[in-house]
Design an enzyme around this catalytic site. Sequence first.
Site, mmCIF file in Angstrom:
data_model
loop_
_atom_site.group_PDB
_atom_site.id
_atom_site.type_symbol
_atom_site.label_atom_id
_atom_site.label_comp_id
_atom_site.label_asym_id
_atom_site.label_seq_id
_atom_site.Cartn_x
_atom_site.Cartn_y
_atom_site.Cartn_z
ATOM 1 N N GLY A 168 -89.325 23.995 -14.602
ATOM 2 C CA GLY A 168 -88.214 24.766 -14.131
ATOM 3 C C GLY A 168 -88.577 26.259 -13.825
ATOM 4 O O GLY A 168 -89.681 26.646 -13.756
ATOM 5 N N LEU A 169 -87.423 26.816 -13.246
ATOM 6 C CA LEU A 169 -87.828 28.092 -12.605
ATOM 7 C C LEU A 169 -88.309 29.069 -13.641
ATOM 8 O O LEU A 169 -88.352 28.874 -14.736
ATOM 9 C CB LEU A 169 -86.357 28.690 -12.365
ATOM 10 N N GLY A 204 -88.188 32.223 -16.013
ATOM 11 C CA GLY A 204 -87.033 32.533 -16.931
ATOM 12 C C GLY A 204 -86.110 31.476 -17.322
ATOM 13 O O GLY A 204 -85.102 31.869 -17.936
ATOM 14 N N LYS A 250 -88.773 27.583 -20.373
ATOM 15 C CA LYS A 250 -89.910 26.534 -20.694
ATOM 16 C C LYS A 250 -90.809 27.145 -22.038
ATOM 17 O O LYS A 250 -91.001 26.204 -22.741
ATOM 18 C CB LYS A 250 -90.543 26.463 -19.393
ATOM 19 N N SER A 251 -91.365 28.234 -21.796
ATOM 20 C CA SER A 251 -92.125 28.744 -22.701
ATOM 21 C C SER A 251 -91.464 28.823 -24.213
ATOM 22 O O SER A 251 -92.140 28.240 -25.176
ATOM 23 C CB SER A 251 -92.829 30.068 -22.469
ATOM 24 N N SER A 255 -94.316 24.185 -11.895
ATOM 25 C CA SER A 255 -94.528 22.951 -11.008
ATOM 26 C C SER A 255 -93.283 22.521 -10.330
ATOM 27 O O SER A 255 -92.641 21.480 -10.524
ATOM 28 C CB SER A 255 -94.954 21.708 -12.192
#
Length: 191
Positions: free
Chosen positions: A15-16, A18, A21-22, A89
């Site tokens: 994903g973009l 921000g 994801k983290s 990715s």
Amino acid sequence: MQNDSNIGAVAWLTGLSGSGKSTIARAAAVELSRKGISAEILDGDAMRATISRDLGFSKADRDENVRRAGYMAAMLARNGIVVMVALISPYRAARDEVRAQIEKDGIPFLEVFVNAPLSICESRDPKGLYGKARRGEIPAFTGIEDPYEPPFCPDVECRTDRETIEFSTWSVLSAVERSRAARFRSFIAHK
Ligand code: ADX
């Protein structure tokens, strides 16, 4: 000896910048560890500070970063660890290649699309990078000057603009649990 707590898996969060994801990867890893399941995180920023320090943000370098993460994720998952990969990715073909490689090893793989509209990611701007990209200080920033190819058919989609972190984390973890259970059943059936 294989048991249901040492079945590895890879959850690949794409994903973009921000999009969350983290945050989801960290929350999921904490919850897995709490349940006694070994978990690791492969995060884009951490990779780029270490084993991908030589890479930039061209298509070739991003694809190479994805390949390196895929190689490490497979190695960890083969050893019973649930790996949460958090990388932009952006290119579909590179993600598909990694999935094929990992599934070939019999390891459960889940593509998780961490989805929030660009305008929302940009308004969050946790690292101030969108601001810099808009001012022309970061070339080829994903979503601004560089493409992001969303998955056509993700295993899980987290709409982080509409759902809580807890809900997104739960969606990822329940999919991980289902895939690990299926893998365990097939292991028992083929014993
Ligand atoms: S990927 O495209 O190769 O998968 P990765 O997830 O490792 O990217 O790294 C993304 C992180 O690098 C972003 O969160 C941001 O902190 C930083 N970054 C620096 N320059 C760029 C850029 N041009 N595009 C995207 N992210 C960038």
